[in-house]
Design a protein around this motif. Structure first.
Motif, PDB file in Angstrom:
ATOM      1  N   SER A 281       1.442  27.840  31.376  1.00  0.00           N
ATOM      2  CA  SER A 281       0.763  26.623  30.939  1.00  0.00           C
ATOM      3  C   SER A 281       1.735  25.608  30.372  1.00  0.00           C
ATOM      4  N   ASP A 282       1.436  24.364  30.635  1.00  0.00           N
ATOM      5  CA  ASP A 282       2.170  23.278  29.982  1.00  0.00           C
ATOM      6  C   ASP A 282       1.576  22.968  28.615  1.00  0.00           C
ATOM      7  N   PHE A 283       0.242  23.107  28.496  1.00  0.00           N
ATOM      8  CA  PHE A 283      -0.460  22.805  27.253  1.00  0.00           C
ATOM      9  C   PHE A 283      -1.507  23.885  26.981  1.00  0.00           C
ATOM     10  N   PHE A 284      -1.776  24.119  25.701  1.00  0.00           N
ATOM     11  CA  PHE A 284      -2.759  25.112  25.275  1.00  0.00           C
ATOM     12  C   PHE A 284      -3.765  24.429  24.361  1.00  0.00           C
ATOM     13  N   ILE A 285      -5.059  24.587  24.636  1.00  0.00           N
ATOM     14  CA  ILE A 285      -6.114  23.863  23.914  1.00  0.00           C
ATOM     15  C   ILE A 285      -6.808  24.800  22.925  1.00  0.00           C
ATOM     16  N   MET A 286      -6.860  24.398  21.638  1.00  0.00           N
ATOM     17  CA  MET A 286      -7.484  25.223  20.591  1.00  0.00           C
ATOM     18  C   MET A 286      -8.056  24.314  19.494  1.00  0.00           C
ATOM     19  N   PRO A 287      -9.226  23.702  19.744  1.00  0.00           N
ATOM     20  CA  PRO A 287      -9.774  22.715  18.800  1.00  0.00           C
ATOM     21  C   PRO A 287     -10.775  23.320  17.802  1.00  0.00           C
ATOM     22  N   SER A 288     -10.387  24.330  17.062  1.00  0.00           N
ATOM     23  CA  SER A 288     -11.313  25.161  16.300  1.00  0.00           C
ATOM     24  C   SER A 288     -12.126  24.387  15.264  1.00  0.00           C
TER      25      SER A 288
ATOM     26  N   LEU B  17     -10.522  14.862  20.491  1.00  0.00           N
ATOM     27  CA  LEU B  17      -9.882  15.845  21.370  1.00  0.00           C
ATOM     28  C   LEU B  17      -9.504  15.206  22.700  1.00  0.00           C
ATOM     29  N   LEU B  18     -10.409  14.442  23.279  1.00  0.00           N
ATOM     30  CA  LEU B  18     -10.122  13.793  24.558  1.00  0.00           C
ATOM     31  C   LEU B  18      -8.930  12.850  24.441  1.00  0.00           C
ATOM     32  N   ASP B  19      -8.832  12.138  23.314  1.00  0.00           N
ATOM     33  CA  ASP B  19      -7.685  11.252  23.096  1.00  0.00           C
ATOM     34  C   ASP B  19      -6.373  12.045  23.129  1.00  0.00           C
ATOM     35  N   ARG B  20      -6.369  13.229  22.486  1.00  0.00           N
ATOM     36  CA  ARG B  20      -5.136  14.029  22.463  1.00  0.00           C
ATOM     37  C   ARG B  20      -4.836  14.581  23.863  1.00  0.00           C
ATOM     38  N   LEU B  21      -5.860  14.936  24.599  1.00  0.00           N
ATOM     39  CA  LEU B  21      -5.641  15.399  25.977  1.00  0.00           C
ATOM     40  C   LEU B  21      -5.034  14.288  26.823  1.00  0.00           C
TER      41      LEU B  21
END
Length: 466
Positions: free
Chosen positions: A363-370, A424-428
């Motif tokens: 993976s280039d990025f890992f998503i964890m928006p707890s 979250l979408l902004d950071r993505l």
């Protein structure tokens, strides 16, 4: 003088695992024992899931009966030394010969029995710890009973909160039925009209720790404290947040047998892993950024944020690989997404340790928006495999992922503060800007290569407490 410390816990790698607690109990004692300042031993239930290769290492220590109310329950104590650490296992098939570690109506009784058996073992055995260190609600009664009964005169107790959401609630009647304690101690266990095992540990422990400094502050507030914040504020002088580490020798992108192309600081080698995984999963082999979600599929992990914006995000040139299981709501959503977008989304419902490592490494990025995260190990593993974490600033995520600053070039991830899907979408979307700028991406990648989340620093904080 070397301190003798007994860890009391309900799971531990490599023997039994349902979550991050097992990783902590499996790795922290190794680091503490390497310091030569203390000797840590671990005592666990002997679940039926123990593999035959480990059962072959067990030897019987003693057999006795443990009082559980009016009953006398069989208890067998077995031991092994594994990779230099001494482990004890409490055997009782009625309580521990089951298909799963937890999830039964009598879980409270099971772990009160376990705690009673541990204290009885200390009374009867030759091993006399200076410190009893209990972990999470399953070991909470052991902390309270040790303080009340003093199986070793002057024994000191520490209780670590790994996740305050799970507390061990029981009816009042259980006190007389299970504990064999004088009623004078009832108030130490009672909370909000019921018995609460975690509250009992917070009331009785000499010291209280939790698994990150930010979480130690958060759980003193009503939003995060799950009803125990008054007790935590009362004990605030004895509460300390110590960030979890991970076993960096185990999670090592240069040595891991699960990945095909070892790498350390080479972006091209890391991307070879991505191309191989793309081919294996039937995704288009391309330079598109790969995002991963490796998680228990529960609300705590921020999945309601992901489900609101992920379909919008994947309209761009991206790929998403998802691994995990849990609530049907999330399992069905991610399965639906994979079926609708077969060239962009791959979903694996279940868990595989080796497959998860392959995903991290690719993976280039890992998503964890707890929604909340006491410490979190997934973001630490992602950093080890150079997958840039995209996280919400809560608990241990805030303490372990430094937000990237475009101007200074410092930072190890992309973060947002509010529990809001569009943040979250902004950071993505920011991640795509970074990925498509080779200079920015390499700066972030190299920042991550300098991160050290081994147990070395945290272990010394535990030593200071001991």
């Amino acid at each position: 003088m070397m301190k003798k410390v007994l860890f009391v816990a309900s799971e531990c790698t490599p023997f039994f695992k349902s979550g991050g607690l097992a990783d902590v109990i499996g790795s922290l004692p190794q680091y503490l024992n390497d310091t030569d300042d203390c000797e840590v031993r671990v005592i666990l239930p002997l679940y039926s899931q123990l593999k035959s290769e480990y059962r072959a290492l067990l030897s019987e220590v003693m057999i006795y009966h443990t009082e559980v109310g009016w009953r006398q329950q069989y208890t067998g104590i077995f031991e092994m030394i594994y990779e230099g650490t001494h482990y004890y296992f409490v055997d009782n098939e009625q309580y521990f010969k089951r298909d799963n570690l937890y999830g039964y109506e009598d879980d409270g009784e099971r772990f009160v029995y376990f705690s009673n058996a541990v204290i009885e073992f200390i009374y009867r055995g030759d091993y006399k710890p200076d410190v009893l260190h209990g972990h999470d609600w399953q070991a909470a009664a052991a902390v309270a009973i040790a303080k009340i009964k003093q199986p070793v005169p002057g024994i000191r107790t520490i209780f670590t909160i790994h996740n305050i959401l799970y507390q061990g609630w029981m009816e009042h009647a259980a006190f007389g039925q299970l504990f064999n304690l004088d009623m004078v101690h009832f108030s130490g266990f009672e909370w909000d009209g019921m018995l609460n095992l975690m509250k009992a540990a917070l009331f009785h422990a000499d010291k209280i720790t939790t698994v990150s400094p930010t979480y130690a502050e958060e759980i003193r507030t009503p939003y995060y404290g799950e009803g125990l914040e008054p007790m935590l504020n009362y004990r605030s002088g004895d509460l300390l947040g110590i960030i979890n580490g991970i076993d960096v020798n185990d999670y090592n992108s240069m040595k891991d047998d699960s990945i095909e192309v070892p790498f350390k600081t080479s972006i091209p080698k890391k991307r070879q892993n991505k191309k191989r995984l793309q081919k294996e999963l039937g995704l288009p082999v391309s330079d598109a950024p790969m995002f991963s979600i490796i998680t228990r599929m529960v609300e705590q992990k921020g999945l309601h944020l992901i489900t609101r914006i992920l379909e919008e995000f994947i309209q761009q040139d991206v790929q998403v690989v998802i691994l995990g299981n849990g609530l049907y709501e999330f399992e069905s959503y991610f399965s639906y997404l994979a079926a609708k977008y077969p060239g962009k989304v791959y979903t694996y419902i279940g868990f595989s340790e080796s497959f998860s490592r392959k995903i991290y490494a690719s993976s280039d990025f890992f998503i964890m928006p707890s929604l909340f995260e006491p410490c979190g190990l997934s973001q630490l593993i992602a950093l080890q495999y150079k997958a840039i974490p995209i996280v919400r600033e809560t608990g241990g995520l805030k303490d372990t992922v430094m937000p990237f600053n475009l101007y200074t070039g410092k930072g190890t991830g992309l973060t947002f503060a509010n529990y809001n899907a569009h943040e979250l979408l902004d950071r993505l979307n920011d991640s795509l800007v970074i990925f498509n700028d080779p200079t920015l991406y390499r700066t972030m990648f190299m920042n991550i290569t300098k991160v050290n989340h081994s147990w070395s620093q945290s272990a010394h904080q535990y030593l200071d407490i001991y």
